[in-house]
Design a protein around this motif. Sequence first.
Motif, PDB file in Angstrom:
ATOM      1  N   ARG A 159      -3.971  -7.655  -0.236  1.00  0.00           N
ATOM      2  CA  ARG A 159      -2.781  -7.134  -0.912  1.00  0.00           C
ATOM      3  C   ARG A 159      -1.507  -7.799  -0.391  1.00  0.00           C
ATOM      4  O   ARG A 159      -0.440  -7.671  -0.988  1.00  0.00           O
ATOM      5  CB  ARG A 159      -2.655  -5.621  -0.691  1.00  0.00           C
ATOM      6  N   ARG A 202      -3.668   8.779   2.913  1.00  0.00           N
ATOM      7  CA  ARG A 202      -4.020   8.412   1.542  1.00  0.00           C
ATOM      8  C   ARG A 202      -5.204   7.446   1.476  1.00  0.00           C
ATOM      9  O   ARG A 202      -5.966   7.463   0.524  1.00  0.00           O
ATOM     10  CB  ARG A 202      -2.817   7.770   0.847  1.00  0.00           C
ATOM     11  N   GLU A 203      -5.322   6.591   2.499  1.00  0.00           N
ATOM     12  CA  GLU A 203      -6.400   5.608   2.530  1.00  0.00           C
ATOM     13  C   GLU A 203      -6.913   5.452   3.952  1.00  0.00           C
ATOM     14  O   GLU A 203      -6.151   5.556   4.911  1.00  0.00           O
ATOM     15  CB  GLU A 203      -5.912   4.238   2.038  1.00  0.00           C
ATOM     16  N   VAL A 204      -8.217   5.179   4.065  1.00  0.00           N
ATOM     17  CA  VAL A 204      -8.850   4.871   5.348  1.00  0.00           C
ATOM     18  C   VAL A 204      -9.368   3.443   5.262  1.00  0.00           C
ATOM     19  O   VAL A 204     -10.091   3.083   4.327  1.00  0.00           O
ATOM     20  CB  VAL A 204      -9.999   5.852   5.652  1.00  0.00           C
ATOM     21  N   ILE A 205      -8.988   2.624   6.226  1.00  0.00           N
ATOM     22  CA  ILE A 205      -9.317   1.200   6.212  1.00  0.00           C
ATOM     23  C   ILE A 205     -10.125   0.851   7.453  1.00  0.00           C
ATOM     24  O   ILE A 205      -9.748   1.222   8.576  1.00  0.00           O
ATOM     25  CB  ILE A 205      -8.042   0.323   6.165  1.00  0.00           C
ATOM     26  N   ALA A 237     -15.685   2.631   3.943  1.00  0.00           N
ATOM     27  CA  ALA A 237     -14.227   2.675   3.823  1.00  0.00           C
ATOM     28  C   ALA A 237     -13.700   1.351   3.270  1.00  0.00           C
ATOM     29  O   ALA A 237     -14.395   0.331   3.272  1.00  0.00           O
ATOM     30  CB  ALA A 237     -13.598   2.965   5.181  1.00  0.00           C
ATOM     31  N   LEU A 238     -12.458   1.360   2.807  1.00  0.00           N
ATOM     32  CA  LEU A 238     -11.811   0.130   2.362  1.00  0.00           C
ATOM     33  C   LEU A 238     -11.848  -0.882   3.490  1.00  0.00           C
ATOM     34  O   LEU A 238     -11.504  -0.569   4.624  1.00  0.00           O
ATOM     35  CB  LEU A 238     -10.362   0.412   1.969  1.00  0.00           C
ATOM     36  N   LEU A 250      -1.681   6.224   6.339  1.00  0.00           N
ATOM     37  CA  LEU A 250      -2.872   5.380   6.371  1.00  0.00           C
ATOM     38  C   LEU A 250      -3.578   5.571   7.701  1.00  0.00           C
ATOM     39  O   LEU A 250      -2.937   5.830   8.723  1.00  0.00           O
ATOM     40  CB  LEU A 250      -2.525   3.897   6.206  1.00  0.00           C
ATOM     41  N   GLU A 267      -9.862  -6.450   2.484  1.00  0.00           N
ATOM     42  CA  GLU A 267      -9.363  -6.005   1.181  1.00  0.00           C
ATOM     43  C   GLU A 267      -7.916  -5.532   1.292  1.00  0.00           C
ATOM     44  O   GLU A 267      -7.105  -5.754   0.379  1.00  0.00           O
ATOM     45  CB  GLU A 267     -10.250  -4.884   0.635  1.00  0.00           C
ATOM     46  N   LEU A 268      -7.612  -4.887   2.404  1.00  0.00           N
ATOM     47  CA  LEU A 268      -6.215  -4.513   2.645  1.00  0.00           C
ATOM     48  C   LEU A 268      -5.350  -5.763   2.764  1.00  0.00           C
ATOM     49  O   LEU A 268      -4.280  -5.862   2.144  1.00  0.00           O
ATOM     50  CB  LEU A 268      -6.104  -3.681   3.924  1.00  0.00           C
ATOM     51  N   SER A 328       0.818  -1.216   0.000  1.00  0.00           N
ATOM     52  CA  SER A 328       0.000   0.000   0.000  1.00  0.00           C
ATOM     53  C   SER A 328       0.852   1.266   0.000  1.00  0.00           C
ATOM     54  O   SER A 328       0.318   2.369   0.162  1.00  0.00           O
ATOM     55  CB  SER A 328      -0.940  -0.002   1.207  1.00  0.00           C
TER      56      SER A 328
END
Length: 543
Positions: free
Chosen positions: A160, A135-138, A151-152, A115, A156-157, A60
């Motif tokens: 990766r 950049r991303e919220v999980i 949110a992601l 993150l 899904e995180l 990520s």
Amino acid sequence: MNKTTQASAGLDTALTPLRFLERAAAVHPGKLAVIDGGRRLTYGELAVDVVTLASALRASGVEPGDRVAFLGTNSAELLAAHFAVPLAGGVLVAVNTRLAAEEVRYICDHSGAVLLIGDGLLLAPVAGVGFATVREVIEVPSQDGEYEGPALRYDELMARGDAAARFEWTVDDENAVISINYTSGTTGKPKGVMYTHRGAYLASLGNALTQGFTIDTRYLWTLPMFHCNGWCGPWGVTAMAATHVCLRAVRGEDMWRLIDTENINRMSGAPTVLTTLATAPEAHPMTTPMAIATAGAPPSPTIIKAIRHLGIEIIHVYGLTETYGPYSVCEPDPSWADLPGEELSVLMARQGVGMVTAERLRVVRPELVDGELVDVAADGVEMGEIVMCGNVVMKGYFEAPEQTAEAFAGGWFHSGDLGVMHPDGYVQLLDRAKDVVISGGENISTIEVEQAVVSHPAVLDVAVIGVPDEKWGERPKAYVQIAETATITPDEIIAHVKTRIASYKAPREVEFVDALPKTSTGKIRKNELRDAAWGDTRTRIQG
């Protein structure tokens, strides 16, 4: 450097708590590591999750030194993040779950987090926040595996990542930052306290020794993992290959249910957690050994006595965010074994001596002499500031060199706590510097007054502050929470206090309240009570 020295230096390895999980997974892969609701993970499975998450963070875009923020309650995911983020080379920023959206934004922006991972319900209020660097919220799943928002998703995180990825469970520099913990910020913007791999390693072992962790320990997470990294508990419990039992909200019923069904024998928390435990309808004497480490505010002899009455050992520790959590312990001396319960409880309410991985505690006078700190007399009377130094004191405040230099004036970290040194070498905390009431020129310890108030059997909790007084400048006032079935008047409480301490220290006003404002770690927000009492005319004598 001669060849012998070079050879010895070449054998050195960096101290890092990452080693604790590597060892637990290698030596005890089938040992139960985590209980989180219906989920149960072995140490082998936890290590796989950590490697997968670490590789997912790398995929990520997390680079060495990048900060990763986590806004979550106690969970298997937050536990894994304590290992996965530094394993990926990042720095964990565990965020207080009770903060407002703007406060979360400030911490993420100030730390430069790339993150933000968190619980769905906690992420919802920050959905519209414009972060500068995130950049991303999980979103992590709830305890029953469900997701709340858009949110992601955490799975899904994790998709990766690669469970077979190769990582070295070590670091090149043990003085590199492993985490940043932000202070409460009740007197200004929160400060980012930097923990190092070396400090976290030693603080973890110090707590494991002090709290008596073994492979048979079943540790109930009543202490928030975001608070001082759970007093380094995610690492310290793992070091012993013990079992983590996650608890997402502290309630008496839930604590006792897990104590009874999961055979809990260790936990930690502020004195308010002890009160919740002791006063719950489900409370009962223990039939097997159990110990609770407490800190965050000085526990009263009354609550210590109540917990011991349940057959639970109290381990009284003391520290701050800047000291990786606990720094000292009120270590019982063998000579105390035959003391009456009341006298023993008074001794155990002190903050004690430096833990085995810490340096000694000092209590010093306000002024430096030739640039050096000077200790108060060890008489249990002369008040001074408690200071600390050594491996389990922070590296400094993130991006704040001036505040760091001020905090380490004279070469020791200044706690802002006032106390005395007793002749036996044990320190006793009397008050925060900002909480002392100066009435007619007399210094009154609010802690001393609070302990006198709460010794009344009808009192559940209390906070004492200084309020304006035309004659004396300020005077003590007590905000008191009493038991539902109690029938008592403010005057009766004041009269009771005067039987315990000098009359001039007693509150001249007692206000009954349904509950006291508290932080997520159980500390009473005295600043809120003071702001309400002083309003716009707030000009306290001590500033």
